[in-house]
Design a protein around this motif. Structure first.
Motif, short mmCIF file in Angstrom:
data_model
loop_
_atom_site.label_atom_id
_atom_site.label_comp_id
_atom_site.label_asym_id
_atom_site.label_seq_id
_atom_site.Cartn_x
_atom_site.Cartn_y
_atom_site.Cartn_z
N PRO A 1 38.26 -22.35 7.97
CA PRO A 1 38.34 -22.12 9.42
C PRO A 1 39.13 -23.20 10.15
CG PRO A 1 36.12 -21.69 8.63
CD PRO A 1 36.85 -22.35 7.51
N GLN A 2 39.00 -24.46 9.71
CA GLN A 2 39.76 -25.54 10.34
C GLN A 2 41.25 -25.42 10.01
OE1 GLN A 2 38.15 -29.50 9.78
NE2 GLN A 2 36.05 -28.70 9.72
N ALA A 3 41.54 -25.08 8.75
CA ALA A 3 42.94 -24.89 8.37
C ALA A 3 43.56 -23.76 9.19
CB ALA A 3 43.03 -24.57 6.88
N ALA A 4 42.80 -22.69 9.42
CA ALA A 4 43.31 -21.57 10.21
C ALA A 4 43.65 -22.01 11.63
CB ALA A 4 42.29 -20.44 10.22
N ALA A 5 42.83 -22.87 12.21
CA ALA A 5 43.10 -23.35 13.57
C ALA A 5 44.37 -24.19 13.61
CB ALA A 5 41.91 -24.15 14.08
N TRP A 6 44.57 -25.05 12.61
CA TRP A 6 45.80 -25.84 12.55
C TRP A 6 47.02 -24.94 12.40
CZ3 TRP A 6 46.55 -30.81 13.71
CH2 TRP A 6 45.48 -31.69 13.68
N ILE A 7 46.92 -23.95 11.52
CA ILE A 7 48.05 -23.05 11.29
C ILE A 7 48.34 -22.23 12.54
CG2 ILE A 7 48.86 -21.07 9.95
CD1 ILE A 7 47.12 -22.15 7.61
N GLY A 8 47.30 -21.70 13.15
CA GLY A 8 47.49 -20.80 14.28
C GLY A 8 48.09 -21.45 15.52
N ASN A 9 47.97 -22.77 15.64
CA ASN A 9 48.49 -23.48 16.80
C ASN A 9 49.79 -24.24 16.52
OD1 ASN A 9 46.42 -23.33 19.21
ND2 ASN A 9 45.20 -23.47 17.33
N ALA A 10 50.34 -24.03 15.33
CA ALA A 10 51.59 -24.69 14.96
C ALA A 10 52.80 -23.83 15.36
CB ALA A 10 51.63 -24.95 13.45
N ALA A 11 53.95 -24.48 15.52
CA ALA A 11 55.19 -23.74 15.80
C ALA A 11 55.59 -22.91 14.59
CB ALA A 11 56.30 -24.70 16.18
N ALA A 12 55.28 -23.40 13.39
CA ALA A 12 55.56 -22.66 12.16
C ALA A 12 54.72 -23.26 11.04
CB ALA A 12 57.04 -22.71 11.79
N ALA A 13 54.46 -22.45 10.04
CA ALA A 13 53.79 -22.92 8.83
C ALA A 13 54.86 -23.10 7.76
CB ALA A 13 52.75 -21.92 8.37
N LEU A 14 54.80 -24.20 7.04
CA LEU A 14 55.82 -24.56 6.06
C LEU A 14 55.31 -24.25 4.65
CD1 LEU A 14 56.78 -28.02 7.60
CD2 LEU A 14 57.72 -25.75 8.15
N VAL A 15 56.15 -23.60 3.87
CA VAL A 15 55.81 -23.21 2.50
C VAL A 15 57.02 -23.50 1.64
CG1 VAL A 15 54.96 -21.38 1.01
CG2 VAL A 15 54.40 -21.34 3.44
N SER A 16 56.81 -24.02 0.44
CA SER A 16 57.95 -24.34 -0.41
C SER A 16 57.64 -24.12 -1.88
CB SER A 16 58.39 -25.80 -0.21
OG SER A 16 57.30 -26.68 -0.42
N VAL A 17 58.70 -23.83 -2.64
CA VAL A 17 58.66 -23.78 -4.10
C VAL A 17 59.89 -24.53 -4.58
CG1 VAL A 17 58.83 -22.32 -6.15
CG2 VAL A 17 57.42 -21.58 -4.23
N ARG A 18 59.67 -25.63 -5.28
CA ARG A 18 60.81 -26.40 -5.80
C ARG A 18 61.47 -25.60 -6.93
NH1 ARG A 18 61.73 -31.87 -5.55
NH2 ARG A 18 59.52 -32.32 -5.12
N PRO A 19 62.76 -25.34 -6.86
CA PRO A 19 63.40 -24.52 -7.89
C PRO A 19 63.56 -25.27 -9.21
CG PRO A 19 65.03 -25.29 -6.30
CD PRO A 19 63.69 -25.70 -5.77
N GLY A 20 63.53 -24.50 -10.29
CA GLY A 20 63.86 -25.05 -11.60
C GLY A 20 62.78 -25.82 -12.30
#
Length: 412
Positions: free
Chosen positions: A285-304
């Motif tokens: 629930p706390q993570a959801a609040a941080w995500i919901g009030n952010a300009a964007a959520a960042l996600v990454s997968v390092r290639p290779g």
């Protein structure tokens, strides 16, 4: 890994356990008890784990926990920690009252123990392939080729004995088919059916409109989840140094833990002191609040590095909270983000990532956009729907008596 640990595996396995403990839609009068064999929770989460286990009892799910070796960050990672769970698991599987079907989750060593136990007791089992571990080790230059080949053999063997394999993406399903075919012999013509069911999130927890977290920066982007070498979240810290040339008050919040957590802290202190805020794992629930009030959520997968097939659940969590995503890297998330307009998908490149972060910070926040993203997540990424879908196939595979099907004898 099981609830309440905040991870994709915990979400999907809890949803599956609840669905299996619920009445079968095809036979409403039938209800089945579910036993979960898992590990003790982290020390900091023991009380929450007891509460979660008690709640699950009402859904006819009994959670049996056992000790396990964890690293200093709290993860079960490495050959000795895996064995600290897998070896006792074999005994536990042989001792529990006879189940109708067993569901195994990676690592492959756990799958191998499940296959041995099910062969002894002549039980069907299902393998839940969240990813392909042998591919991941092949992409890690620190792992000798012999170890990678041995892991591939164990992983394929664990999958071949299953009635069915659940893969979390079409790309993972393709690799599963290759592993299963690679070690099959004429003595065993039957191969497991491979079903694709994507991961999901709890859309009752991850939702728009949650209150702004106390102490949140004014304009921030958020990375919520594991920080390890394969995610490569350092690209966002490096990009933030460029972002702040255009948006001086932009800040980055990182929620989670993992092998790169302290490395990210040191990098942030070097490149953008005071602009990156690292917080340990927080409840969903706390993570959801941080995500919901952010300009964007960042996600990454390092290639290779062996995880190019990964589809991070963080993508779905962002959409469920009504927050656009900035995805950096390769894999199935790229077409998903672009086709469904979930945000931006760019190459794993500091300059491209910085440009996407600037665009996200400059985009006006809109309730209509947030509602649209959340509606998409409820329809396409609900973990309850994932659990019900997988449960239906687990029941089908349990009951299947195909003519000429090989017995569960552990051979390949």
């Amino acid at each position: 890994m099981f609830a309440p640990e905040p991870a994709a595996a915990s979400f999907r396995l809890e949803a599956l356990a609840r669905a299996l403990g619920s009445p079968d839609p095809a036979a409403p009068d039938e209800r089945h008890a579910v036993t979960v064999l898992t590990t003790w929770a982290r020390r900091s989460e023991r009380e929450r784990a007891r509460d979660a286990d008690e709640d699950l009892r009402g859904a006819r799910v009994r959670v049996e926990r056992a000790p396990v070796l964890r690293d200093r960050t709290g993860y079960v990672r490495g050959y000795l920690p895996y064995l600290s769970f897998d070896v006792p698991l074999l005994v536990r599987l042989l001792a529990v009252p006879r189940p109708d079907v067993v569901v195994a989750e990676p690592p492959p060593t756990t799958g191998a123990m499940v296959r041995v136990a099910c062969a002894v007791r002549r039980l069907p089992y299902v393998y839940y392939a969240a990813d392909v571990w042998s591919d991941a080790t092949a992409g890690d230059g620190s792992v000798p080729g012999l170890v990678t080949r041995l892991l591939a053999a164990v992983e394929g063997w664990a999958m071949r004995g299953a009635r069915g394999v659940v893969a979390v993406s079409p790309d993972v399903a393709e690799r599963v088919e290759a592993l299963v075919a690679g070690g099959a012999t004429r003595r065993r013509a039957r191969r497991p059916e491979v079903l694709v069911v994507r991961n999901g999130v709890d859309t009752d927890v991850f939702r728009p409109g949650l209150p702004r977290p106390q102490g949140a920066p004014g304009r921030y982007l958020v990375y919520a989840g594991t920080t390890s070498a394969w995610q490569g979240a350092d690209v966002f810290v490096r990009a933030l140094a460029h972002v702040r040339e255009t948006v001086p008050d932009a800040e980055l919040v990182i929620l989670g833990q993992g092998s790169d957590f302290e490395t990210l802290r040191a990098l942030a202190d070097e490149l953008v002191p005071g602009a990156v805020h690292l917080h340990p794992v927080v409840p969903a629930p706390q993570a959801a609040a941080w995500i919901g009030n952010a300009a964007a959520a960042l996600v990454s997968v390092r290639p290779g590095v062996g995880y190019d097939l990964a589809l991070p659940t963080k993508t779905f969590a962002a959409a469920a909270c009504g927050t656009p995503v900035v995805f950096a890297g390769p894999g199935p998330a790229v077409p998903l983000v672009r086709e469904h307009e979930l945000g931006q998908a760019v190459a794993y490149d500091v300059e491209e990532v910085a440009a996407a972060m600037i665009a996200a910070l400059g985009a006006p926040a809109g309730a209509e956009r947030a509602a649209g993203l959340a509606a998409w997540a409820r329809e396409h990424a609900s973990v309850a729907h994932v659990g019900a879908t997988v449960a239906a196939h687990v029941r089908r595979w349990r009951d299947r008596r195909a003519a000429g099907a090989a017995p569960e004898d552990g051979r390949s």
